[in-house]
Every structure is written in C-alpha cells, then in structure tokens.
Write an enzyme that holds these catalytic residues in place. Structure first.
Site, PDB file in Angstrom:
ATOM      1  CB  VAL A  26      -0.953   0.015   1.208  1.00 54.12           C
ATOM      2  CG1 VAL A  26      -1.657   1.368   1.336  1.00 54.12           C
ATOM      3  CG2 VAL A  26      -1.985  -1.097   1.081  1.00 54.12           C
ATOM      4  CD  GLN A  95      -8.237  -7.784   5.686  1.00 50.38           C
ATOM      5  OE1 GLN A  95      -8.073  -6.653   5.259  1.00 50.38           O
ATOM      6  NE2 GLN A  95      -9.405  -8.395   5.653  1.00 50.38           N
ATOM      7  CB  THR A 114       5.622   2.413  19.066  1.00 48.36           C
ATOM      8  OG1 THR A 114       5.441   1.557  20.195  1.00 48.36           O
ATOM      9  CG2 THR A 114       7.103   2.687  18.871  1.00 48.36           C
ATOM     10  CB  ALA A 131      -3.546   3.930   4.621  1.00 50.04           C
ATOM     11  NE  ARG A 164     -11.879  -2.611  -3.422  1.00 52.63           N
ATOM     12  CZ  ARG A 164     -11.310  -3.005  -2.294  1.00 52.63           C
ATOM     13  NH1 ARG A 164     -12.020  -3.015  -1.164  1.00 52.63           N
ATOM     14  NH2 ARG A 164     -10.056  -3.401  -2.276  1.00 52.63           N
ATOM     15  NE  ARG A 166     -18.814   7.865  -5.919  1.00 53.75           N
ATOM     16  CZ  ARG A 166     -18.484   9.115  -5.615  1.00 53.75           C
ATOM     17  NH1 ARG A 166     -17.525   9.729  -6.304  1.00 53.75           N
ATOM     18  NH2 ARG A 166     -19.103   9.756  -4.639  1.00 53.75           N
ATOM     19  CG  HIS A 188     -12.091   0.223   5.005  1.00 53.44           C
ATOM     20  ND1 HIS A 188     -12.541  -0.019   3.730  1.00 53.44           N
ATOM     21  CD2 HIS A 188     -10.817  -0.253   5.053  1.00 53.44           C
ATOM     22  CE1 HIS A 188     -11.588  -0.615   3.033  1.00 53.44           C
ATOM     23  NE2 HIS A 188     -10.529  -0.764   3.820  1.00 53.44           N
TER      24      HIS A 188
END
Length: 326
Positions: A26, A95, A114, A131, A164, A166, A188
């Site tokens: 990401v 994930q 941290t 994010a 996604r 749209r 989310h």
C-alpha cells in the site's frame, strides 16, 4: 482513556513534504502515485526493512525524470517529521487471507502507539493520513495518541469502497464511474453500507434508474454491493494484498489537502453529533482542505440505511471499548 488535550490550533506546517511510514504494498503504491502526479516535493520513506526501503527509494527516483515533476525521494527518519506537512501511516500487521480488518486491532493499536509517539516527539505539526487497518479504529487511536485536533487526523475510511462501488455501478449502467455519485459509508469493513437513497447516475437518482430497468435491478445492485464489500478478501486471496486502488485514494486525499480544494470525499473522521454519534471515527463524506477535515457531511439516510449505519457504528464502538480506546 481520557480525551486528548489538543495542541493550540495553529496552521499546519506549510509546503508539501510527506513522510510515509510503512513501505509495504500500500505504501509503495501511494508513493508511486505521489511521484507520478507530482503531489509532493519531498517524500521521505520510513520502514523497518531499511535495505528494501533504499531499493524502493532508488527505483522511485529513477521514475522522476519521466514524471515532469522534480520530486525528491529519500530514506527517512523520524527527524523528517519536524518539517513535514503530512505523515501518512501505512505500517502495521497486514490482513491475512480469512482475517477480518477488526482482527488486527490489538496488534496494530500497539504498533501505532509507538509510531505516533515517535512522530509527535519530533515536533510534527502537519496532518496525519491513516491507511492501516482497521482504519477507523486506528484513525481514532492516532487522534488520541497524538493530541492533535481531530481535523488534522484523516483516515482513508471508505474512499476505496466508494471507488469500487462507483466502478461496478458504472459497468452496470454502461457509464463512466465518474458519472456515478454514490457513497459507501460506515466501517471500512464488513458492516459498511451503500447509500442508494442519496445516489445519482448521470443526474438521475439511482432509485429512478433501477425502477426503469425493472424488478431484477434491486437484486442486481444488492449483488454489486456484496461484491464491493467483499472485494478485498478476493483480491487478497488472489495476489496477497490490495494496493493500487487504495494508493490512488490516498493520493486523492493528499491532493485535496495540498490544493486546498474544499472537496467532499468519503473518509474516516470524528463524528461530533452527525448521525446521532459522537467520539467515533467512521466513514462518511467530509469536506477536505488545507486545514484537513473542515467538517463531516451528514447524508440523509432512509430508515433501513440508518439502522445499518447505527449497527456499523456500534460494532466499531464495541471493538474500541475492548481495545481500551474508549
């Protein structure tokens, strides 16, 4: 946990320097988009894997000559946060296949305590962009741990889910996704929901278009949303992570901030009475400008949508309580 004591609200650090914390899929997708679009003059990247980070930095710098922008990319340290306009956090446990975003709470909350502490101890006075998942809870944690005003802490929220949705609706109606105006809000994650009652396609309400198509249309759109909601699981099974969609979404938020656009985007922000909730970060449209989040935009939900939103918010609240954040 007691409420944070906000700093005196002063204008955020000027300029466009960004510190990216976390150089996984990401983070690097976001970094590449920043370089490609020329959204930052200096991108400093921090990651535990310093050698791999060095490799990413070299690769990104070699893309600069063809970007038509003069971006400088460096291996960063927390000292870079002192004069950064934005810190984007993409770090944390990823994930895994079969794992929900909420399963990551305990691991990533500890990591964030941290990280945010290190950022703030080096004099950061810019805007946080979060994010890492679960993004709503970690955005709230960032606000708590930093003591920043909530306007300075933006979570990516449902910006990817909305994109996604749209895209899929555009394919269904045979139109460009830019002609589709519909939001996904809430967590989310698994309890998110589409707001069809406030949606439009090419200037016509989505409900009206569905009525024109016929009885099967409602079922079609329900299926489209389920695929939207579960898209991450399928992509993770196929390639290990999602990256390009969220990278572009983060860049869009960054552009809105640095260009002072006062544009409405679906992000995760602190509710202060909207939808009947307070003291919770959750996905909703909000106005974004150079100060961060100007204010959340409360959509007018129908009764079913309100019930689903309440459920989503309460699920987040329960997990936040179990994590000791509220």
């Amino acid at each position: 946990m007691t409420a944070p004591q906000p700093h005196t609200i002063t204008p955020p650090t000027p300029g466009s320097k960004i510190v990216l914390i976390g150089a996984g899929d990401v983070g690097i997708a976001y970094a590449y988009t920043l370089v490609n679009q020329g959204l930052t003059d200096h991108l400093a990247i921090i990651d535990l894997d310093e050698r791999k980070t060095w490799g990413h930095v070299q690769d990104l710098n070699h893309a600069v000559p063809w970007s038509h922008h003069n971006t400088r990319v460096t291996v960063g340290t927390y000292e870079d946060c002192r004069d950064a306009a934005m810190v984007c956090i993409c770090a944390g446990a990823a994930q895994k296949p079969g794992e929900t975003r909420l399963d990551l709470v305990a691991k990533n909350t500890a990591i964030f305590k941290t990280i945010v502490g290190d950022v703030m101890s080096h004099g950061f006075n810019g805007i946080f962009l979060v994010a890492s998942n679960p993004v709503d809870i970690l955005s709230y944690a960032t606000w708590k741990f930093s003591g920043m005003d909530s306007s300075r802490v933006i979570g990516s929220g449902t910006i990817l889910d909305t994109a996604r949705f749209r895209y899929a609706l555009g394919r269904y109606f045979d139109l460009a996704p830019t002609s589709v105006h519909a939001y996904v809000i809430g967590e989310h994650g698994d309890t998110e929901l589409p707001v069809l009652s406030a949606g439009s396609v090419a200037g016509t309400s989505i409900h009206h278009r569905l009525e024109m198509i016929g009885e099967s249309a409602d079922e079609d759109v329900d299926e489209i949303f389920v695929k939207t909601r579960d898209a991450a699981y399928e992509i993770i099974q196929a390639k290990g992570s999602t990256s390009f969609g969220i990278g572009m979404g983060l860049a869009r938020i960054t552009q809105a901030v640095f260009s002072n656009q006062d544009v409405v985007l679906p992000i995760s922000t602190l509710l202060q009475g909207e939808y009947g909730f307070e003291d919770i970060y959750i996905g909703t449209p909000a106005v974004i400008n150079r100060q961060g989040v100007r204010h959340a935009v409360e959509l007018q939900l129908d009764s079913e949508e309100k019930e689903r939103f309440d459920h989503s918010a309460n699920v987040l609240r329960k997990v936040m309580g179990e994590a000791g954040l509220i």
